[in-house]
Write an enzyme that holds these catalytic residues in place. Structure first.
Site, PDB file in Angstrom:
ATOM      1  N   CYS A  85      -1.004  87.502   9.997  1.00 38.96           N
ATOM      2  CA  CYS A  85      -1.765  87.111  11.193  1.00 38.96           C
ATOM      3  C   CYS A  85      -1.346  85.745  11.737  1.00 38.96           C
ATOM      4  O   CYS A  85      -1.666  85.406  12.877  1.00 38.96           O
ATOM      5  CB  CYS A  85      -3.254  87.116  10.898  1.00 38.96           C
ATOM      6  SG  CYS A  85      -3.844  88.744  10.435  1.00 38.96           S
TER       7      CYS A  85
ATOM      8  N   ASN B  73      -8.884  92.985  15.343  1.00 38.98           N
ATOM      9  CA  ASN B  73      -7.878  92.057  14.809  1.00 38.98           C
ATOM     10  C   ASN B  73      -6.499  92.700  14.978  1.00 38.98           C
ATOM     11  O   ASN B  73      -6.177  93.684  14.308  1.00 38.98           O
ATOM     12  CB  ASN B  73      -8.184  91.789  13.333  1.00 38.98           C
ATOM     13  CG  ASN B  73      -7.182  90.839  12.678  1.00 38.98           C
ATOM     14  OD1 ASN B  73      -6.152  90.507  13.269  1.00 38.98           O
ATOM     15  ND2 ASN B  73      -7.485  90.417  11.465  1.00 38.98           N
TER      16      ASN B  73
ATOM     17  N   HIS C 277      -7.121  82.894  16.263  1.00 34.93           N
ATOM     18  CA  HIS C 277      -6.841  84.232  15.744  1.00 34.93           C
ATOM     19  C   HIS C 277      -8.157  85.011  15.718  1.00 34.93           C
ATOM     20  O   HIS C 277      -9.201  84.466  15.349  1.00 34.93           O
ATOM     21  CB  HIS C 277      -6.257  84.127  14.333  1.00 34.93           C
ATOM     22  CG  HIS C 277      -6.114  85.460  13.673  1.00 34.93           C
ATOM     23  ND1 HIS C 277      -5.548  86.545  14.310  1.00 34.93           N
ATOM     24  CD2 HIS C 277      -6.486  85.904  12.442  1.00 34.93           C
ATOM     25  CE1 HIS C 277      -5.565  87.581  13.496  1.00 34.93           C
ATOM     26  NE2 HIS C 277      -6.133  87.216  12.359  1.00 34.93           N
TER      27      HIS C 277
HETATM   28  N1  ACO Z   1     -19.656  99.641   7.308  1.00 36.08           N
HETATM   29  C1  ACO Z   1     -20.774  99.517   6.617  1.00 36.08           C
HETATM   30  N2  ACO Z   1     -20.882  98.813   5.471  1.00 36.08           N
HETATM   31  C2  ACO Z   1     -19.789  98.184   5.042  1.00 36.08           C
HETATM   32  C3  ACO Z   1     -18.563  98.264   5.718  1.00 36.08           C
HETATM   33  C4  ACO Z   1     -18.515  99.024   6.893  1.00 36.08           C
HETATM   34  N3  ACO Z   1     -17.412  99.167   7.643  1.00 36.08           N
HETATM   35  N4  ACO Z   1     -17.638  97.533   5.065  1.00 36.08           N
HETATM   36  C5  ACO Z   1     -18.260  97.004   3.999  1.00 36.08           C
HETATM   37  N5  ACO Z   1     -19.562  97.411   3.973  1.00 36.08           N
HETATM   38  C6  ACO Z   1     -20.589  97.074   2.997  1.00 36.08           C
HETATM   39  C7  ACO Z   1     -20.034  96.659   1.656  1.00 36.08           C
HETATM   40  O1  ACO Z   1     -19.778  97.805   0.873  1.00 36.08           O
HETATM   41  C8  ACO Z   1     -21.154  95.810   1.120  1.00 36.08           C
HETATM   42  O2  ACO Z   1     -22.156  96.661   0.604  1.00 36.08           O
HETATM   43  P1  ACO Z   1     -22.971  96.240  -0.741  1.00 36.08           P
HETATM   44  O3  ACO Z   1     -23.685  94.968  -0.381  1.00 36.08           O
HETATM   45  O4  ACO Z   1     -23.851  97.412  -0.947  1.00 36.08           O
HETATM   46  O5  ACO Z   1     -21.928  96.034  -1.789  1.00 36.08           O
HETATM   47  C9  ACO Z   1     -21.727  95.130   2.348  1.00 36.08           C
HETATM   48  O6  ACO Z   1     -21.284  95.921   3.478  1.00 36.08           O
HETATM   49  C10 ACO Z   1     -21.279  93.697   2.542  1.00 36.08           C
HETATM   50  O7  ACO Z   1     -19.861  93.619   2.319  1.00 36.08           O
HETATM   51  P2  ACO Z   1     -19.074  92.269   2.416  1.00 36.08           P
HETATM   52  O8  ACO Z   1     -17.625  92.537   2.150  1.00 36.08           O
HETATM   53  O9  ACO Z   1     -19.762  91.235   1.589  1.00 36.08           O
HETATM   54  O10 ACO Z   1     -19.294  91.914   3.978  1.00 36.08           O
HETATM   55  P3  ACO Z   1     -18.912  90.626   4.757  1.00 36.08           P
HETATM   56  O11 ACO Z   1     -20.098  90.090   5.419  1.00 36.08           O
HETATM   57  O12 ACO Z   1     -18.036  89.687   3.949  1.00 36.08           O
HETATM   58  O13 ACO Z   1     -17.976  91.209   5.917  1.00 36.08           O
HETATM   59  C11 ACO Z   1     -15.630  91.348   6.454  1.00 36.08           C
HETATM   60  C12 ACO Z   1     -16.767  91.885   5.586  1.00 36.08           C
HETATM   61  C13 ACO Z   1     -15.948  91.698   7.904  1.00 36.08           C
HETATM   62  C14 ACO Z   1     -14.339  92.034   6.026  1.00 36.08           C
HETATM   63  C15 ACO Z   1     -15.483  89.822   6.299  1.00 36.08           C
HETATM   64  O14 ACO Z   1     -15.517  89.477   4.946  1.00 36.08           O
HETATM   65  C16 ACO Z   1     -14.229  89.251   6.940  1.00 36.08           C
HETATM   66  O15 ACO Z   1     -14.088  89.181   8.142  1.00 36.08           O
HETATM   67  N6  ACO Z   1     -13.311  88.732   6.099  1.00 36.08           N
HETATM   68  C17 ACO Z   1     -12.141  87.981   6.594  1.00 36.08           C
HETATM   69  C18 ACO Z   1     -11.073  88.864   7.154  1.00 36.08           C
HETATM   70  C19 ACO Z   1      -9.912  87.973   7.557  1.00 36.08           C
HETATM   71  O16 ACO Z   1     -10.068  86.902   8.126  1.00 36.08           O
HETATM   72  N7  ACO Z   1      -8.689  88.373   7.238  1.00 36.08           N
HETATM   73  C20 ACO Z   1      -7.580  87.451   7.500  1.00 36.08           C
HETATM   74  C21 ACO Z   1      -6.756  87.858   8.618  1.00 36.08           C
HETATM   75  S1  ACO Z   1      -6.261  89.509   8.507  1.00 36.08           S
HETATM   76  C22 ACO Z   1      -4.606  89.532   8.009  1.00 36.08           C
HETATM   77  O17 ACO Z   1      -3.968  88.553   7.761  1.00 36.08           O
HETATM   78  C23 ACO Z   1      -3.997  90.892   7.902  1.00 36.08           C
END
Ligand code: ACO
Length: 322
Positions: free
Chosen positions: A113, A279, A249
């Site tokens: 990214c 993204n 980003h």
């Molecule tokens: N729909 C419904 N529920 C979901 C989904 C979904 N699509 N995905 C995860 N959940 C659930 C999980 O299973 C979890 O359930 P549990 O509490 O029963 O275990 C709950 O939602 C919370 O999951 P988290 O992973 O803790 O959710 P979070 O608030 O962290 O959001 C996310 C997840 C959106 C992925 C976030 O962590 C994020 O944006 N991370 C950074 C991503 C990023 O910046 N990447 C870098 C760039 S990308 C690259 O370089 C390719």
């Protein structure tokens, strides 16, 4: 003094749109969860047969047109991508041939990214050292090809697209500083673990998918982007209030909001496209830039902070006058 100045921008998104409601039909998720946790409403997905270079070519042509230059005058092509059309030749070379440009250096940059920020950094060095006068810099991706559409923790986050800029040598003003970093110790938090060395059968089977520990990536991203903002301002002896636009980003609206808060910027000064694009990895910053230039928000001489964070981990920023 010679600067590298952005003289044209271009973007391209595949016509095919996938909404959160479409995703509800294929994985166990909801429109509400995706909007609240990420800010995404929809993303564009390449259709069968549409490749990354197809998207890059459209964005490049639009940037060339906006800069009002002859493609033949381009003397450097850098394409940032993690989803190249082939193992080799580089996608930059494939694009170069399509644009009927011959002889200038053309190469890909892989920093996930942060790829576009890396590519801008390299192009700026070529221009300020006199090795290039007109550079085409592109970020383009088809992440839909490396998504596991059964994994709700990743497939809802990404989209396809391409963004491009023309950077030209200018005595006037342009890029003021660039800052790029990497720390490979975080590999296992965000990766596609297959390739030539390992799991090539997965690549051949079309099962080389993104794996991400989203929550852990999120925490490092927020801290790291906060630090890169401080580093960029300090290097230029500037204050937060000097920045007119944050072009971040587009990984998660909550990460973007945290960076804006750190800069004490109102969200009116932040270019947000994640709601419509998702993204798009290396394409996300140049796409956001192109949107805000074309709709007239970003005006000549304004100060822009471009920043990104991605797999590697890699991170970086570009401070530029537009
Ligand atoms: N729909 C419904 N529920 C979901 C989904 C979904 N699509 N995905 C995860 N959940 C659930 C999980 O299973 C979890 O359930 P549990 O509490 O029963 O275990 C709950 O939602 C919370 O999951 P988290 O992973 O803790 O959710 P979070 O608030 O962290 O959001 C996310 C997840 C959106 C992925 C976030 O962590 C994020 O944006 N991370 C950074 C991503 C990023 O910046 N990447 C870098 C760039 S990308 C690259 O370089 C390719």
């Amino acid at each position: 003094m010679t600067y590298a100045r952005i003289t044209g921008t271009g973007g391209y998104l595949p016509e095919n749109i996938m909404t959160n409601h479409d995703l509800e039909k294929i994985v166990d998720t909801t429109d509400q969860w995706i909007r609240e946790r990420t800010g995404i409403e929809q993303r564009h997905i390449a259709v069968e047969g549409q490749t990354m270079v197809d998207l890059a070519e459209m964005a490049a042509r639009r940037a060339i047109e906006a800069a009002d230059i002859d493609a033949q005058d381009i003397d450097l092509i850098i394409l940032a991508t993690s989803t190249p059309d082939k193992i080799f030749p580089s996608s930059a070379c494939i694009l170069q041939a399509r644009l009927d440009i011959h002889g200038c250096p053309a190469f890909d940059v892989q920093a996930v990214c942060t790829g576009f920020i890396y590519a801008m950094t390299i192009a700026e060095k070529f221009i300020t050292t006199g090795s290039s006068k007109k550079a085409l810099v592109i970020g383009a991706e088809v992440f839909s090809h490396i998504l596991n559409w059964k994994d709700r923790t990743t497939c809802v986050l990404f989209g396809d697209g391409a963004g491009a800029v023309i950077l030209e040598a200018s005595e006037d003003t342009g890029i003021l500083s660039t800052h790029i970093h990497a720390d490979g110790k975080y590999e296992n938090l965000l990766l596609v673990p297959y390739g030539i060395a390992d799991g090539y059968d997965k690549v051949k089977a079309g099962e080389a998918f993104i794996e991400m520990k989203g929550n852990e990536v999120f925490k490092v991203a927020v801290n790291t982007l906060g630090r890169i903002v401080d580093e960029t301002l300090a290097a230029n002896n500037m204050m937060k209030s000097d920045i007119d636009w944050l072009v971040p980003h587009q990984a998660n609206i909550r990460i973007i909001t945290a960076t804006a808060k750190k800069l004490k910027m109102s969200m009116d000064q932040v270019v947000v496209t994640i709601n419509k694009h998702g993204n798009t990895s290396a394409a996300s910053v140049p796409l956001a830039l192109d949107v805000a230039v074309r709709d007239g928000r970003i005006k000549p001489n304004e100060l822009l902070l471009l920043e990104a964070f991605g797999g590697g981990f890699t991170w970086g920023s570009v401070l530029t006058r537009f």
